[in-house]
Design a protein around this motif. Structure first.
Motif, PDB file in Angstrom:
ATOM      1  N   UNK A 155       0.836  -1.194   0.000  1.00  0.00           N
ATOM      2  CA  UNK A 155       0.000   0.000   0.000  1.00  0.00           C
ATOM      3  C   UNK A 155       0.873   1.247   0.000  1.00  0.00           C
ATOM      4  N   UNK A 156       0.487   2.214  -0.825  1.00  0.00           N
ATOM      5  CA  UNK A 156       1.116   3.536  -0.810  1.00  0.00           C
ATOM      6  C   UNK A 156       0.189   4.519  -0.114  1.00  0.00           C
ATOM      7  N   UNK A 157       0.737   5.327   0.789  1.00  0.00           N
ATOM      8  CA  UNK A 157      -0.031   6.334   1.476  1.00  0.00           C
ATOM      9  C   UNK A 157       0.777   7.622   1.551  1.00  0.00           C
ATOM     10  N   UNK A 158       0.170   8.649   2.176  1.00  0.00           N
ATOM     11  CA  UNK A 158       0.834   9.959   2.259  1.00  0.00           C
ATOM     12  C   UNK A 158       1.251  10.457   0.871  1.00  0.00           C
ATOM     13  N   UNK A 159       0.233  10.610   0.008  1.00  0.00           N
ATOM     14  CA  UNK A 159       0.480  11.152  -1.349  1.00  0.00           C
ATOM     15  C   UNK A 159       1.498  10.320  -2.130  1.00  0.00           C
ATOM     16  N   UNK A 160       1.406   9.017  -1.997  1.00  0.00           N
ATOM     17  CA  UNK A 160       2.242   8.083  -2.760  1.00  0.00           C
ATOM     18  C   UNK A 160       3.735   8.208  -2.442  1.00  0.00           C
ATOM     19  N   UNK A 161       4.052   8.621  -1.220  1.00  0.00           N
ATOM     20  CA  UNK A 161       5.467   8.756  -0.858  1.00  0.00           C
ATOM     21  C   UNK A 161       5.907   7.743   0.191  1.00  0.00           C
ATOM     22  N   UNK A 162       4.958   7.049   0.816  1.00  0.00           N
ATOM     23  CA  UNK A 162       5.300   6.070   1.840  1.00  0.00           C
ATOM     24  C   UNK A 162       4.626   4.743   1.521  1.00  0.00           C
ATOM     25  N   UNK A 163       5.358   3.668   1.763  1.00  0.00           N
ATOM     26  CA  UNK A 163       4.865   2.339   1.418  1.00  0.00           C
ATOM     27  C   UNK A 163       4.866   1.439   2.640  1.00  0.00           C
ATOM     28  N   UNK A 164       3.873   0.559   2.711  1.00  0.00           N
ATOM     29  CA  UNK A 164       3.802  -0.391   3.809  1.00  0.00           C
ATOM     30  C   UNK A 164       3.111  -1.660   3.329  1.00  0.00           C
ATOM     31  N   UNK A 165       3.365  -2.753   4.041  1.00  0.00           N
ATOM     32  CA  UNK A 165       2.780  -4.058   3.718  1.00  0.00           C
ATOM     33  C   UNK A 165       1.871  -4.448   4.870  1.00  0.00           C
ATOM     34  N   UNK A 166       0.579  -4.546   4.600  1.00  0.00           N
ATOM     35  CA  UNK A 166      -0.389  -4.818   5.663  1.00  0.00           C
ATOM     36  C   UNK A 166      -1.544  -5.669   5.134  1.00  0.00           C
ATOM     37  N   UNK A 167      -2.268  -6.259   6.086  1.00  0.00           N
ATOM     38  CA  UNK A 167      -3.477  -7.010   5.760  1.00  0.00           C
ATOM     39  C   UNK A 167      -4.647  -6.024   5.683  1.00  0.00           C
ATOM     40  N   UNK A 168      -5.494  -6.183   4.679  1.00  0.00           N
ATOM     41  CA  UNK A 168      -6.568  -5.225   4.420  1.00  0.00           C
ATOM     42  C   UNK A 168      -7.871  -5.679   5.073  1.00  0.00           C
ATOM     43  N   UNK A 169      -8.529  -4.736   5.764  1.00  0.00           N
ATOM     44  CA  UNK A 169      -9.843  -4.989   6.334  1.00  0.00           C
ATOM     45  C   UNK A 169     -10.714  -3.772   6.072  1.00  0.00           C
ATOM     46  N   UNK A 170     -11.853  -3.966   5.416  1.00  0.00           N
ATOM     47  CA  UNK A 170     -12.754  -2.866   5.092  1.00  0.00           C
ATOM     48  C   UNK A 170     -13.964  -2.901   6.014  1.00  0.00           C
ATOM     49  N   UNK A 171     -14.252  -1.749   6.635  1.00  0.00           N
ATOM     50  CA  UNK A 171     -15.393  -1.626   7.539  1.00  0.00           C
ATOM     51  C   UNK A 171     -16.095  -0.309   7.269  1.00  0.00           C
ATOM     52  N   UNK A 172     -17.306  -0.392   6.728  1.00  0.00           N
ATOM     53  CA  UNK A 172     -18.106   0.798   6.416  1.00  0.00           C
ATOM     54  C   UNK A 172     -17.283   1.776   5.576  1.00  0.00           C
ATOM     55  N   UNK A 173     -17.029   2.983   6.110  1.00  0.00           N
ATOM     56  CA  UNK A 173     -16.330   4.015   5.338  1.00  0.00           C
ATOM     57  C   UNK A 173     -14.844   4.080   5.641  1.00  0.00           C
ATOM     58  N   UNK A 174     -14.332   3.099   6.367  1.00  0.00           N
ATOM     59  CA  UNK A 174     -12.905   3.121   6.687  1.00  0.00           C
ATOM     60  C   UNK A 174     -12.235   1.844   6.200  1.00  0.00           C
ATOM     61  N   UNK A 175     -10.942   1.924   6.043  1.00  0.00           N
ATOM     62  CA  UNK A 175     -10.118   0.775   5.710  1.00  0.00           C
ATOM     63  C   UNK A 175      -9.067   0.635   6.802  1.00  0.00           C
ATOM     64  N   UNK A 176      -8.908  -0.566   7.326  1.00  0.00           N
ATOM     65  CA  UNK A 176      -7.898  -0.836   8.331  1.00  0.00           C
ATOM     66  C   UNK A 176      -6.724  -1.551   7.681  1.00  0.00           C
TER      67      UNK A 176
END
Length: 208
Positions: A155-176
């Motif tokens: 996953x890329x976050x912070x305007x595509x400048x930071x990367x991380x590897x995580x398990x995805x969980x979707x709940x309503x309007x948020x993503x964990x």
């Protein structure tokens, strides 16, 4: 040659290594999730007539699931059966790190073990995905913009400048973004903190 229970154990191991959820595996083999779960729980005997379907879903040969060594002493025919996969850099298994996209080097692998799609390796840094993925592991990523709940994604976050590897969980309007190591906290993503999934973790290997 493996017995029925050993075949199931091998399927479970391969699915875990590839970050493959039970739902996705069931979809790939065209079976109900409850049926596949019963094989995993060993409450029903695994049907050997489905071996080829499971092997295809896990991108291995039926012989590998059966434990039959077609190429003794790790000798494989080389012609048209190896692929060079680029290593694009490091990805955090912990706090996000600056994204790295330059090709550092390539890894040559046996083509028969690879899933379809645009593939690249990232090197895991940190232990937030331990024990699933250890620090320093080479994680094979298949480029895709969506993954199912419970699957591991780059996953890329912070305007595509930071990367991380995580398990995805979707709940309503948020993503964990969930770590597998309970010592780490989830990263909560909302519409105000968008992320971009760059691919799904499908395999990994690590050096001793």
């Amino acid at each position: 040659m493996k017995n029925n229970r050993e075949i199931v154990d091998q399927i479970i191991l391969l699915a875990k290594q590839q970050g493959l959820s039970l739902s996705e595996l069931a979809r790939r083999v065209g079976m109900a999730k409850s049926a596949v779960s019963s094989y995993f729980n060993k409450t029903r005997e695994f049907p050997l007539n489905r071996l080829t379907a499971f092997a295809s879903a896990l991108n291995v040969s039926p012989e590998e699931l059966l434990g039959i060594d077609l190429y003794p002493q790790n000798v494989y025919p080389l012609s048209h059966q190896t692929t060079k996969i680029p290593i694009l850099g490091a990805i955090a298994c912990g706090a996000p790190i600056d994204a790295v996209e330059n090709v550092d080097e390539y890894i040559t692998v046996h083509s028969g073990t690879l899933p379809k799609g645009n593939l690249f390796y990232l090197v895991a840094k940190g232990d937030s995905m331990y024990p699933t993925i250890p620090d320093g592991a080479y994680v094979l990523i298949r480029e895709q913009s969506e993954v199912e709940d419970g699957e591991i994604a780059a996953v890329l976050l912070e305007n595509d400048t930071q990367a991380t590897l995580k398990r995805i969980k979707k709940e309503a309007d948020i993503v964990l973004l969930l770590p597998d190591n309970s010592s780490y906290d989830p990263i909560i993503i909302t519409k105000d903190t968008p992320v971009r999934i760059i691919g799904k973790a499908v395999q990994f290997f690590s050096n001793l």
